[in-house]
Design an enzyme around this catalytic site. Sequence first.
Site, PDB file in Angstrom:
ATOM      1  N   LEU A 339      19.542 -48.159  90.773  1.00 23.49           N
ATOM      2  CA  LEU A 339      18.205 -48.582  91.194  1.00 23.49           C
ATOM      3  C   LEU A 339      17.353 -48.964  89.994  1.00 23.49           C
ATOM      4  O   LEU A 339      16.428 -49.767  90.107  1.00 23.49           O
ATOM      5  CB  LEU A 339      17.503 -47.448  91.950  1.00 23.49           C
ATOM      6  N   GLY A 340      17.628 -48.343  88.873  1.00 26.90           N
ATOM      7  CA  GLY A 340      16.824 -48.658  87.699  1.00 26.90           C
ATOM      8  C   GLY A 340      17.151 -47.745  86.547  1.00 26.90           C
ATOM      9  O   GLY A 340      17.959 -46.826  86.669  1.00 26.90           O
ATOM     10  N   GLY A 342      15.185 -45.382  84.106  1.00 26.31           N
ATOM     11  CA  GLY A 342      13.902 -44.749  83.810  1.00 26.31           C
ATOM     12  C   GLY A 342      13.883 -44.172  82.416  1.00 26.31           C
ATOM     13  O   GLY A 342      14.863 -44.243  81.694  1.00 26.31           O
ATOM     14  N   GLY A 343      12.766 -43.596  82.065  1.00 27.52           N
ATOM     15  CA  GLY A 343      12.603 -43.031  80.736  1.00 27.52           C
ATOM     16  C   GLY A 343      13.545 -41.877  80.465  1.00 27.52           C
ATOM     17  O   GLY A 343      13.798 -41.531  79.326  1.00 27.52           O
ATOM     18  N   VAL A 347      18.885 -44.230  87.413  1.00 29.67           N
ATOM     19  CA  VAL A 347      18.700 -43.750  88.783  1.00 29.67           C
ATOM     20  C   VAL A 347      19.611 -44.540  89.719  1.00 29.67           C
ATOM     21  O   VAL A 347      19.700 -45.764  89.620  1.00 29.67           O
ATOM     22  CB  VAL A 347      17.235 -43.942  89.239  1.00 29.67           C
ATOM     23  N   ASP A 458       3.569 -39.934  81.373  1.00 29.90           N
ATOM     24  CA  ASP A 458       4.165 -41.266  81.413  1.00 29.90           C
ATOM     25  C   ASP A 458       3.807 -41.981  82.711  1.00 29.90           C
ATOM     26  O   ASP A 458       4.675 -42.483  83.418  1.00 29.90           O
ATOM     27  CB  ASP A 458       5.688 -41.157  81.226  1.00 29.90           C
TER      28      ASP A 458
END
Length: 653
Positions: A339-340, A342-343, A347, A458
């Site tokens: 999905l992506g 992230g920091g 995910v 964040d």
Amino acid sequence: MVVQVQHNLLLVITFLMLLWSWWSLLGALGDPQTHLINKGCSQYNATDLSNFNQNLNATLDDLRAQVSNQSKHFATAQEARGADPVYAMFQCRNYLSTADCAACFVVATAQIRNCSAGANGARVIYDGCFLRYESNGFFDQTTLAGNSMICGNQTAVGATTSFNTTAQQVLMELQIATPKITGFFAATKTQLAGGGAIYAIAQCAETATESACLDCLTVGYNNIHICLPNTDGRAFDAGCFMRYSETAFFADNQTIDITPFLKQGGSSNKKGAIIGGVVGGVGLVVILLALFGLLRRYKKPKRVPRGDILGATELKGPVPYRYKDLKTATKNFSDENKLGEGGFGDVYKGTLKNGKIVAVKKLILGQSGKMDEQFESEVKLISNVHHKNLVRLLGCCSKGQERILVYEYMANKSLDRFLFGENKGSLNWKQRYDIILGTAKGLAYLHEDFHVCIIHRDIKTSNILLDDEMQPRIADFGLARLLPEDQSHLSTRFAGTLGYTAPEYAIHGQLSEKADAYSFGVVVLEIISGQKSSELRTDTDGEFLLQRAWKLYVQDMHLELVDKTLLDPEDYDAEEVKKIIEIALLCTQASAAARPTMSEIVAFLKSKNSLGQIRPSMPVFVETNLRTRAETSTSTGSSTSNATASISMLSAR
Ligand SMILES: *[C@@H]1O[C@H](CO)[C@@H](O)[C@H](O)[C@H]1NC(C)=O
Ligand SMILES: *[C@@H]1O[C@H](CO)[C@@H](O)[C@H](O)[C@H]1NC(C)=O
Ligand SMILES: *[C@@H]1O[C@H](CO)[C@@H](O)[C@H](O)[C@H]1NC(C)=O
Ligand SMILES: *[C@@H]1O[C@H](CO)[C@@H](O)[C@H](O)[C@H]1NC(C)=O
Ligand SMILES: *[C@@H]1O[C@H](CO)[C@@H](O)[C@H](O)[C@H]1NC(C)=O
Ligand SMILES: *[C@@H]1O[C@H](CO)[C@@H](O)[C@H](O)[C@H]1NC(C)=O
Ligand SMILES: *[C@@H]1O[C@H](CO)[C@@H](O)[C@H](O)[C@H]1NC(C)=O
């Protein structure tokens, strides 16, 4: 005759005895310094109330005996019979007399019992002492979420620059020296160039290690130095305490020379470390009276932190997931399911065996010795956070070095896609307003309503997810604390994303809830304008969003800022837009203290009225080396690791 003499003698003796008891009474009750700094009660209850009460009473009695009968200034006790163990710790500032220490204990126990019956953890912190109990061992804990400071409301008069530098120097030295001193306590008095003096102390729990004490005081220093140039300040944490004041709050002869401990590798000097101890003698009464008089004029602190509790009290744990199941659910963590990024790691979308769709986050946390223990307590904490504007953590999974978190799945993904990405222009004003308000509510909950104050660190559009009804849900809260320490400390590296990061945090590593308020302000401007904070628009003489927003606001042309995809001005209320821009600008004020709290922001947003007298002044513009990173972190980009960009303040044009 003999009888007469004896009678007179008796009178004299009685008088002397009365005088003596009066002196000793005064001596005994110098000043236990029971000004309350902070308290917190666990919201979790013991399972068996009577068993718990027995254990609690037994530990408190044990502590009382150590403090009163054995004149201890630091004591721990535990009573683990039955289902509800109680672990307790008490500490006085070493400069208190035994009698004052005991008096402080009495006040602290009365206060700590004021939590609802059966609360299985609680803590009270006073100027003079500290008392805490939990349902599990915590004696080695030093720094935890919820650490904070209380600043006086009086600015040091006269030479404030010299006051600032002297106070900073003193506090820094205490931070370095105290962990090396046996008993972890130091008190100093430092003369100021322009007259007057700074009194300061630092103290750690005696069960801490030297390095944990240093860690705690480092956090304490970062908190307390925000109080400057106020005349007094205090920083508190689970295992340490710092305080400075222009007013004497301990006698001069309680101070020690800390210079031997400042030398590199300075060895522990056993003598002179613990001061305080037994106080007696008539001469001291005068000093105590004088001190008492001084302390009565003591100013109330302006900021009382909310009732957050330091440390995890018995929380319900997260659901454990099996690695095998998560692997299957995400098709072996395939790119197709990604999905992506992230920091904190990638995910994936996962479909569990029961058909439920979840978001699976594989954490990248680096190596750290404390990891396991910290991970567990942090995840436990996060899984107990429930709010309609926060993404729920469902469970977790540890396998070898792998740490995986399982979250609710948000069908509409993240806000950035609706502002700058594939769905750009599809949000109407009502939806934007709801997202702003919901995000503010979620943050207010994290800061003020959850029993531990969680600073997100964040906040950005890619961390604000949208549910089926386009309501916002904040993701990734609580994770910043899992970063290795060197990334979240004083240094130039920090958690957070440049462009959204408050300047005091980006530059000095000073962290408070107001850092989130700053990022929130930036997000609000992005929601209104559809412009990225990090983007230099060619059609606007190359200005960053914050600069542009401020310029338009000052020129009363703020409606120019509104996203051009909101074509029809009928769609939005110009007054409301103006108010929200003002709120965003208030959030981005240079001084953290000038920014509103998240609950104030929620109140402003909900109110039908304008902000009235409250006017933002010029915000700070933090320029980042954006051109190089604009491409690398477009969507959910992680920029925590490469946050070395140069930061400079720009002035408004
Ligand atoms: C604990 O007990 C108090 C009343 O004694 C109650 O208000 C509170 O809701 C209880 N908390 C939990 C988590 O059950
Ligand atoms: C514990 O102490 C409190 C206060 O002294 C008292 O009210 C209570 O009855 C005691 N409970 C038990 C179980 O001993
Ligand atoms: C402490 O002192 C009190 C009063 O002097 C006494 O009743 C109590 O038994 C003592 N406790 C211990 C553990 O010595
Ligand atoms: C305990 O709480 C009650 C009500 O909240 C308050 O009136 C009382 O003063 C408190 N007691 C102490 C010792 O703080
Ligand atoms: C003192 O320090 C504080 C924060 O470190 C700063 O805001 C303030 O301007 C300083 N004052 C002077 C006079 O240097
Ligand atoms: C501190 O000084 C007072 C008198 O100035 C004296 O009575 C007292 O004993 C001293 N205390 C210590 C710990 O030296
Ligand atoms: C500081 O606090 C005290 C007590 O709350 C208040 O009376 C006083 O006006 C405050 N002073 C300033 C400068 O805010």
